[in-house]
Design a protein around this motif. Structure first.
Motif, mmCIF file in Angstrom:
data_model
loop_
_atom_site.group_PDB
_atom_site.id
_atom_site.type_symbol
_atom_site.label_atom_id
_atom_site.label_comp_id
_atom_site.label_asym_id
_atom_site.label_seq_id
_atom_site.Cartn_x
_atom_site.Cartn_y
_atom_site.Cartn_z
ATOM 1 N N LEU A 162 0.838 -1.640 -0.049
ATOM 2 C CA LEU A 162 0.185 0.058 -0.342
ATOM 3 C C LEU A 162 0.801 1.368 0.335
ATOM 4 O O LEU A 162 0.425 2.455 0.172
ATOM 5 N N SER A 163 2.246 1.106 0.576
ATOM 6 C CA SER A 163 3.055 2.591 1.036
ATOM 7 C C SER A 163 3.250 2.196 -0.440
ATOM 8 O O SER A 163 3.564 3.801 -1.124
ATOM 9 N N THR A 164 3.111 1.553 -1.186
ATOM 10 C CA THR A 164 4.509 1.753 -2.651
ATOM 11 C C THR A 164 3.295 2.611 -3.849
ATOM 12 O O THR A 164 3.557 3.299 -4.785
ATOM 13 N N LEU A 165 2.346 1.844 -3.557
ATOM 14 C CA LEU A 165 0.437 1.701 -4.619
ATOM 15 C C LEU A 165 0.252 3.716 -3.980
ATOM 16 O O LEU A 165 0.361 4.266 -5.315
ATOM 17 N N THR A 166 0.131 3.595 -2.751
ATOM 18 C CA THR A 166 -0.039 5.127 -2.805
ATOM 19 C C THR A 166 1.715 6.387 -3.341
ATOM 20 O O THR A 166 1.621 7.387 -3.572
ATOM 21 N N LYS A 167 2.704 6.229 -2.863
ATOM 22 C CA LYS A 167 3.870 6.682 -3.504
ATOM 23 C C LYS A 167 3.189 6.542 -5.631
ATOM 24 O O LYS A 167 3.914 7.775 -5.775
ATOM 25 N N LEU A 168 3.418 5.913 -5.966
ATOM 26 C CA LEU A 168 3.557 6.069 -6.793
ATOM 27 C C LEU A 168 1.734 6.559 -8.125
ATOM 28 O O LEU A 168 2.483 7.955 -8.258
ATOM 29 N N ASN A 169 1.237 6.524 -6.912
ATOM 30 C CA ASN A 169 -0.268 7.609 -7.089
ATOM 31 C C ASN A 169 0.430 8.775 -7.225
ATOM 32 O O ASN A 169 -0.159 10.007 -8.005
ATOM 33 N N ILE A 170 0.913 8.956 -5.646
ATOM 34 C CA ILE A 170 1.211 10.619 -5.989
ATOM 35 C C ILE A 170 1.948 11.463 -7.008
ATOM 36 O O ILE A 170 2.536 12.056 -7.631
ATOM 37 N N GLU A 171 3.114 10.172 -7.148
ATOM 38 C CA GLU A 171 4.283 10.391 -8.516
ATOM 39 C C GLU A 171 3.445 11.103 -9.548
ATOM 40 O O GLU A 171 4.339 11.461 -10.133
ATOM 41 N N VAL A 172 1.857 9.775 -9.754
ATOM 42 C CA VAL A 172 1.593 10.421 -10.897
ATOM 43 C C VAL A 172 0.746 11.662 -11.028
ATOM 44 O O VAL A 172 1.568 12.633 -11.982
ATOM 45 N N LEU A 173 0.229 11.687 -10.346
ATOM 46 C CA LEU A 173 -0.178 13.424 -10.259
ATOM 47 C C LEU A 173 0.924 14.543 -9.773
ATOM 48 O O LEU A 173 0.177 15.911 -10.319
ATOM 49 N N ALA A 174 1.532 14.186 -9.495
ATOM 50 C CA ALA A 174 2.370 15.183 -9.289
ATOM 51 C C ALA A 174 3.060 15.146 -10.370
ATOM 52 O O ALA A 174 3.381 16.592 -10.436
ATOM 53 N N ARG A 175 3.102 14.788 -12.113
ATOM 54 C CA ARG A 175 4.210 14.233 -12.269
ATOM 55 C C ARG A 175 2.571 15.386 -13.285
ATOM 56 O O ARG A 175 2.996 16.183 -14.269
ATOM 57 N N VAL A 176 1.554 15.239 -13.543
ATOM 58 C CA VAL A 176 0.810 15.666 -13.854
ATOM 59 C C VAL A 176 0.567 17.279 -14.154
ATOM 60 O O VAL A 176 0.506 18.107 -14.913
ATOM 61 N N ARG A 177 0.781 17.804 -12.684
ATOM 62 C CA ARG A 177 0.826 19.203 -11.855
ATOM 63 C C ARG A 177 1.914 19.690 -12.422
ATOM 64 O O ARG A 177 1.818 20.902 -13.245
ATOM 65 N N ASP A 178 3.075 18.521 -12.285
ATOM 66 C CA ASP A 178 4.272 19.681 -13.030
ATOM 67 C C ASP A 178 3.967 19.746 -14.530
ATOM 68 O O ASP A 178 4.866 21.185 -15.271
ATOM 69 N N GLU A 201 -0.324 28.672 -14.675
ATOM 70 C CA GLU A 201 -1.119 28.932 -14.558
ATOM 71 C C GLU A 201 -2.437 28.512 -14.053
ATOM 72 O O GLU A 201 -3.000 28.703 -13.134
ATOM 73 N N ALA A 202 -2.482 26.830 -14.176
ATOM 74 C CA ALA A 202 -3.269 26.793 -14.189
ATOM 75 C C ALA A 202 -2.608 25.073 -12.877
ATOM 76 O O ALA A 202 -3.777 24.308 -12.457
#
Length: 272
Positions: A179-195, A200-201
């Motif tokens: 679960l820790s690994t999966l959650t880190k992966l998902n956070i990285e997915v959204l952080a990459r989208v944000r980057d 302005e978005a």
């Protein structure tokens, strides 16, 4: 939603009819207006229970401004369009805003695919463990376009380095930090989208973590719809019951309860 309402009505008519709800393709044929004859008799019995005051002939016949006796126009099929889904939380059915209930998240996502929920949303707030509904079942490019077009997205993850996620891993029987690994992966997915968003978005996509005993998965959409899951002992989120809630105009009901839970969790979270 239609399937849930159909099964509820079938249970009242004859318990042997539970599980006989139409397929997606069959339902489309029903509401397209092109049927040459009525559905099977058992289907008609259930539909007449779902829509009190209407016969199957009327439900599948041409529209008429003359409503059957005792039928309120507010619940009648619209003049232009298919038959509406039955409202499980309508007048006389005090279900606190519960629109539908699914025995598992898998059944929910089959009935309500992520693109149906999110594609036109303007505000999405989600709190849970790994938020797979957004991070694994909704494409990155689609998510990026959504935020670029003006949608605000706020995500609260269970802290992958915290104590609460370790306790949850023990409860579900994981010994490999899954679960820790999966959650880190998902956070990285959204952080990459944000980057990758235009400057302005980027403020429209916020990520945060919290380290508390996880009790619910909550997704709030446009201040009107809530998808809620309780976290059960020794059961994965995908195997847990899922509730679809609608906001009550009077300010009561379960939507408001879970929005308050989300708000308080957000206040105690830490930005990522």
């Amino acid at each position: 939603m239609f399937r849930a309402a159909y099964e509820n009505a079938a249970r009242k008519v004859d318990r042997d009819l539970v599980g006989t709800a139409p397929s997606r393709a069959q339902l489309h044929r029903w509401i397209s207006g092109g049927l040459k004859r009525l559905p099977y008799t058992d289907h008609c019995r259930v539909l007449e229970t779902m829509f009190p005051g209407w016969t199957a002939d009327q439900l599948f016949g041409p529209w008429s401004d003359d409503l059957p006796p005792g039928v309120d126009r507010a619940v009648a099929p619209p003049r232009d369009g298919p038959l509406p889904l039955i409202a499980l939380d309508g007048p006389g059915l005090p279900l606190a805003g519960v629109a539908a209930v699914f025995t598992t998240r898998a059944e929910f996502t089959y009935a309500m695919p992520p693109q149906v929920m999110f594609d036109d949303a303007q505000d999405i707030r989600a709190a849970g463990l790994s938020l797979n509904l957004l991070c694994q079942q909704y494409p990155d490019q689609r998510l990026r376009r959504l935020v670029e077009s003006g949608t605000r997205l706020e995500c609260l993850f269970l802290d992958p380095d915290g104590d609460a996620i370790k306790a949850r891993e023990c409860e579900e029987g994981y010994t490999d930090h899954y679960l820790s690994t999966l959650t880190k992966l998902n956070i990285e997915v959204l952080a990459r989208v944000r980057d990758r968003l235009p400057a302005e978005a980027r403020d429209r996509l916020s990520l945060a973590v919290y380290d508390e005993t996880i009790r619910f998965g909550i997704v709030l959409i446009d201040g009107a719809t809530c998808v809620m899951q309780p976290y059960l002992p020794q059961a994965r989120g995908v195997d847990s019951p899922t509730f679809l809630l609608r906001r009550d105009a009077g300010g009561v009901g379960l939507y408001n309860t879970f929005e308050q839970i989300y708000r308080e969790l957000s206040e105690r979270s830490r930005p990522v």
